[in-house]
Each structure stands twice: as structure tokens, then as C-alpha cells.
Motif scaffolding. Structure first.
Motif, mmCIF file in Angstrom:
data_model
loop_
_atom_site.group_PDB
_atom_site.id
_atom_site.type_symbol
_atom_site.label_atom_id
_atom_site.label_comp_id
_atom_site.label_asym_id
_atom_site.label_seq_id
_atom_site.Cartn_x
_atom_site.Cartn_y
_atom_site.Cartn_z
ATOM 1 N N GLU A 149 0.821 -1.217 0.000
ATOM 2 C CA GLU A 149 0.000 0.000 0.000
ATOM 3 C C GLU A 149 0.854 1.266 0.000
ATOM 4 O O GLU A 149 0.376 2.337 -0.378
ATOM 5 C CB GLU A 149 -0.950 -0.003 1.200
ATOM 6 N N LYS A 150 2.129 1.145 0.395
ATOM 7 C CA LYS A 150 3.018 2.302 0.407
ATOM 8 C C LYS A 150 4.005 2.262 -0.757
ATOM 9 O O LYS A 150 4.779 3.209 -0.933
ATOM 10 C CB LYS A 150 3.796 2.355 1.727
ATOM 11 N N GLN A 151 3.994 1.186 -1.519
ATOM 12 C CA GLN A 151 4.997 1.025 -2.582
ATOM 13 C C GLN A 151 4.317 0.809 -3.942
ATOM 14 O O GLN A 151 3.818 1.771 -4.517
ATOM 15 C CB GLN A 151 5.952 -0.107 -2.192
ATOM 16 N N ALA A 195 0.711 1.982 -4.253
ATOM 17 C CA ALA A 195 0.610 3.434 -4.144
ATOM 18 C C ALA A 195 0.886 4.118 -5.475
ATOM 19 O O ALA A 195 0.472 5.261 -5.706
ATOM 20 C CB ALA A 195 1.577 3.954 -3.086
ATOM 21 N N ARG A 230 1.433 -1.314 9.493
ATOM 22 C CA ARG A 230 0.555 -1.449 8.331
ATOM 23 C C ARG A 230 -0.907 -1.373 8.759
ATOM 24 O O ARG A 230 -1.292 -1.874 9.815
ATOM 25 C CB ARG A 230 0.790 -2.782 7.617
#
Length: 494
Positions: free
Chosen positions: A122-124, A127, A349
Motif C-alpha cells: 500500500e506504500k509502494q 501506491a 501497516r
């Protein structure tokens, strides 16, 4: 006309804008909703170490893969530290070619089944998904699909082994068998190097084994990935402490010409507050290592752990979530997270926080411990905490927690797990005076090559970063392998 970099960049961006309009017209795909992965019910999963997420069915995976828009400029790849060809493996899933999807993953990732479970997609990569950055919709579930492809291959029994070059006779040593070391070893084996991984503990896997509980990452999954590396020719030696069992000079005498240090950040930090040495106060490192790797939850084992009924975990990262959820599974009636900032600043997370909340974990945010008290046996019995409020942002960009005067109160506890960060393993730096380090104890490397002040030694993962994610460590492993290959080839073929 002169063709400049700026001109090419503008041409590419113009092409991308045109293609965006085409993608937006693909109503059949954009109307599909993101898949939801099944989970074991909270009241059932807290009774054992059963894996929480249950994976996707083939039908769910194909439907989710259909959401991928085959972007002409797949920004999801730039969000992946190991640069997996994400559209390519997803297209294979859409076509039902699941084994081929797994092969695509293995072109760049040594640990696809691991990454599909523990990476913060979700952050990489997610995203950077077109849906997220252009349409403000749920991104393609790249992590779920990665897990599906890797699991399908394993369960089919048709596990592919990446192609390796002919042996070149050059010996390379890897210090530490965590994600950085395993990734480095795999990439060097593909180039034909004679690779040996030296692990200080009795099991291979580093933080993947000792730091992540089985309800998030089963050891059997890690073992299959390691077995694949063995089939590629990578050798492993356990109970081997480089710097103690043998020095770097000893290994050089054995013919090793290149060294990669991925020894991690296994030195726990504490808060240095009164009473922190009482019985029943542990670091998250010790707590998780003893439970995950030493069977300490079993009272009959040689080194049992006493996990109480009122357990407080100090911190708000993934390791804190792993610790508090482990305490719940070990029988805690009250398992608490005590975190000095708010839920919005919590670095864990979102999925891990959600799972913890479902399992009955109590979240005490804007709260910080200031002192511990013990009973007559010397075991911790209370923690005094102080309420906090958020002030101005600090260097991390998060608002700094500020103590509220006169807000202290006591909480009854019989076990405290401190999870406020870790420091780099000091053994390698202390055994090599010529190795340049920072004031925090991390190894100094060339940012691009990951080469240390000792030319034949490269480093990556937490020993360089201090504390980061599995996938960032893997990215370091890949980059260091490419750099060491160039270094050794230039040295041997001037």
C-alpha cells in the motif's frame, strides 16, 4: 531539431496523457471492484498460530488481474524496490497461466511468497498504481496476486528453479540470512558465483524466521523459498558467527573474494526509564525470537517464556503489532498497545492494525510509559503512564508528542514488551576497525553501489538502514549483487 532529455521527457508525458484518456474509457475493467481476501475469524485465529489471511481462489485472482489496465508507463514497477515486472506477471494470471506468473516473479524476486504476505504494498507498488494516482480508486491488489502466484506454484508441486550461469569459480560470502542476504545470494548464484551464506542462529531466514510470527508468515513458506536457493547452488552454514567463529581474514584465506554484510539490526533499544530491568520486561526482539524460533511458548521446552495475563507492548510499528498479537495467542486476558502518538501517526501497516483490533487488542494512544513498579518477587506489576498531546512536526514529519503535566496514572501489568526500535548488529563493525560506520552504528556505503570503505565488502538492509522493511532489504540485496558483480569482473579482468 535538437533532441534533448527535456524534449524526450515532454514527449513521453504527452504520450502518457493521451494513453490515460484511452485507459479511462476502458469501462469493463475500471468498473471491477478490488477483491477482498478471506480471513480466519478472529475468535478462531487467536487460539493458534494459523495464518490469518487465507489467500485468493483462482477465480478471484483472475478477476482481480482483469482490473490491471496494462498501462503504457507502468509506474507500479517504479514503486517496487526489486523492480518486479508487475504488469507481465499479472497478465499471466489473467490468462490463467499461473505457473508462468510465478516464473516472472522469480526473474527479480527470490522471495515472492514472502513478499506477497509481508510487504507494505500500500506504500509502494500499489501506491503507484494508475487507479490510485489518477482515479482515486482502490489500486490493483498486487500483493494478493503475488501471493497467489507463488502459492499456486508451491501447491502444484511444479516449482521452477531460476536459470543459473555456468560456475565461474569465484567464492562469495554472505553474512546473515535475512531478506537482504538471501536476495543477494540468489542474484549472485544466477551469475555463476560460488555463494555461501553464514548465519549466526540455528535456522536460516533471519528476521523472516525469528521476527515475524507464523500467523503472518508461516515458516514452511520461508523454507520453500530457501530450498529453491539451495537448488540454485547456494550453500548455507548455521551457528556460524562471522567475526567470532571465523574472521573476514580467515574467510579470505579460504578463497572468498567478495563479502556482503546483511547482518541486520538485532540490538534492541530501551527507553531508559526507572524500573526497566524488572523481571517480565523484555525487548520485542527477545520476545519474538524466543517464541518464534525457540518454541518458548511450550512450557516443556528448555527455555520457556512466561507471558502474563496483562501484557503491555510499548510502540506502534509492525513489530509491536506482532508482539501484542502473539501475547494474545499465548493467553493474555488483556493485551495492550501503549503508543505515544495518535492512531494516524502509527507506522504499522493498516492491515496489521485492523487485525489487531479485530482480535481484541486494546489501543492506548497518546500515552507514554514513564516508570515501572515490581511486586515482592521483583516481577513487574505496574506501569505508570503519562498522557501526551501532539505538538509541532519533528524531523520525521510526524507531530511531536508532548507530555501533559499531571496526567500520570498506573496500569496493572505482569509482562511488558518494549518495541521502540532496534540498532544495528555491532559484531561486524567491531571486528573490522577499517570499516566506516555512522554514529548510530550503521555501515557507511556508497548510496548507488552499496560498497563499503572495504572495497571487496558490500552491505545492505538494516545494518545500513537501521530498521526498514523486508522489501527494501531485498532491493539492497539486488543492487549490491549487481555492484559486486561489476567490481569483481573489473578486478579480475582489468
Amino acid at each position: 531539431m535538437t533532441v534533448t532529455k527535456e524534449f524526450l521527457k515532454e514527449e513521453r508525458e504527452q504520450s502518457w496523457r493521451v494513453d490515460v484518456r484511452k485507459l479511462l474509457k476502458n469501462k469493463e475493467r475500471t468498473a471491477l471492484k478490488r477483491v477482498h481476501m478471506g480471513e480466519v475469524a478472529p475468535d478462531e485465529r487467536v487460539k493458534s498460530n494459523i495464518e490469518v489471511n487465507t489467500g485468493l481462489t483462482a477465480e478471484e485472482a483472475i478477476n482481480e488481474a482483469r482490473r490491471c489496465l496494462d498501462c503504457p508507463d507502468p509506474t507500479c514497477i517504479t514503486g517496487c524496490p526489486v523492480e518486479i515486472n508487475i504488469p507481465k506477471f499479472i497478465k499471466r494470471i489473467e490468462l490463467g497461466e499461473f505457473l508462468d506468473a510465478a516464473r516472472v516473479l522469480k526473474e527479480t524476486s527470490a522471495l515472492p511468497a514472502v513478499c506477497g504476505r509481508v510487504c507494505p504494498q500500500e506504500k509502494q507498488c500499489e501506491a503507484k498504481c494508475f487507479y490510485q494516482i489518477k482515479m482515486e480508486k482502490d489500486p490493483v491488489a498486487i500483493g494478493y496476486l503475488e501471493r497467489f502466484a507463488a502459492d499456486y506454484e508451491r501447491e502444484s508441486g511444479q516449482i521452477s528453479v531460476p536459470e543459473v550461469a555456468a560456475p565461474n569459480g569465484i567464492k562469495v560470502a554472505v553474512i546473515g540470512s535475512g531478506p537482504a542476504g538471501l536476495t543477494f545470494a540468489g542474484d549472485m548464484a544466477k551469475q555463476g558465483y560460488d555463494v555461501t551464506v553464514f548465519e549466526a542462529l540455528h535456522q536460516i531466514g533471519g528476521v523472516l524466521k525469528y521476527g515475524i510470527p507464523e500467523f503472518r508468515l508461516p515458516n514452511s513458506i520461508v523454507d520453500v523459498e530457501i530450498d529453491n536457493l539451495k537448488k540454485m547452488g547456494v550453500k548455507f552454514e548455521t551457528n556460524f558467527i562471522v567475526g567470532r567463529t571465523a574472521t573476514i581474514e580467515d574467510l579470505k584465506e579460504e578463497g572468498y573474494q567478495g563479502f556482503f554484510t546483511g547482518s541486520g539490526a538485532g540490538l534492541p533499544r530501551f527507553m531508559n526509564i526507572p524500573g526497566e530491568n524488572y523481571i517480565g520486561i523484555l525487548s520485542s526482539n527477545e520476545y519474538l525470537t524466543r517464541v518464534n524460533l525457540m518454541d518458548a511458548a511450550n512450557p516443556a521446552t528448555d527455555t520457556p517464556i512466561i507471558s502474563g495475563k496483562n501484557v503491555a507492548v510499548i510502540g506502534g510499528g509492525n513489530t509491536a503489532m506482532d508482539s501484542v498479537r502473539t501475547a494474545k495467542r499465548l493467553g493474555a486476558d488483556r493485551a495492550m498497545i501503549i503508543y505515544r502518538r495518535s492512531m494516524e501517526e502509527m507506522p504499522a501497516r493498516v492491515e496489521e492494525i485492523k487485525h489487531a483490533q479485530e482480535e481484541g487488542i486494546e489501543f492506548m494512544t497518546l500515552t507514554n510509559p514513564v516508570e515501572y513498579f515490581a511486586d515482592e518477587t521483583g516481577r513487574v506489576s505496574k506501569v505508570r503512564v503519562q498522557k501526551m498531546e501532539l505538538g509541532e512536526p519533528d524531523a520525521s514529519g510526524r507531530r511531536r508528542p508532548v507530555p501533559m503535566e499531571g496526567s500520570e496514572y498506573d496500569i496493572e501489568v505482569d509482562t511488558v514488551v518494549v518495541s521502540v526500535g532496534v540498532s544495528p548488529n555491532p559484531l561486524i563493525p567491531s571486528s573490522l576497525p577499517q570499516l566506516e560506520t555512522t554514529r548510530w552504528g550503521t555501515i557507511v556505503v556508497d548510496e548507488e553501489k552499496l560498497q563499503t570503505s572495504i572495497p571487496e565488502m558490500f552491505a545492505g538492509g538494516d545494518i545500513v538502514r537501521g530498521g526498514a522493511t523486508v522489501i527494501l532489504a531485498m532491493g539492497d540485496g539486488r543492487n549490491a549483487a549487481a555492484s559486486m558483480h561489476n567490481y569483481l569482473q573489473d578486478k579480475l579482468n582489468p
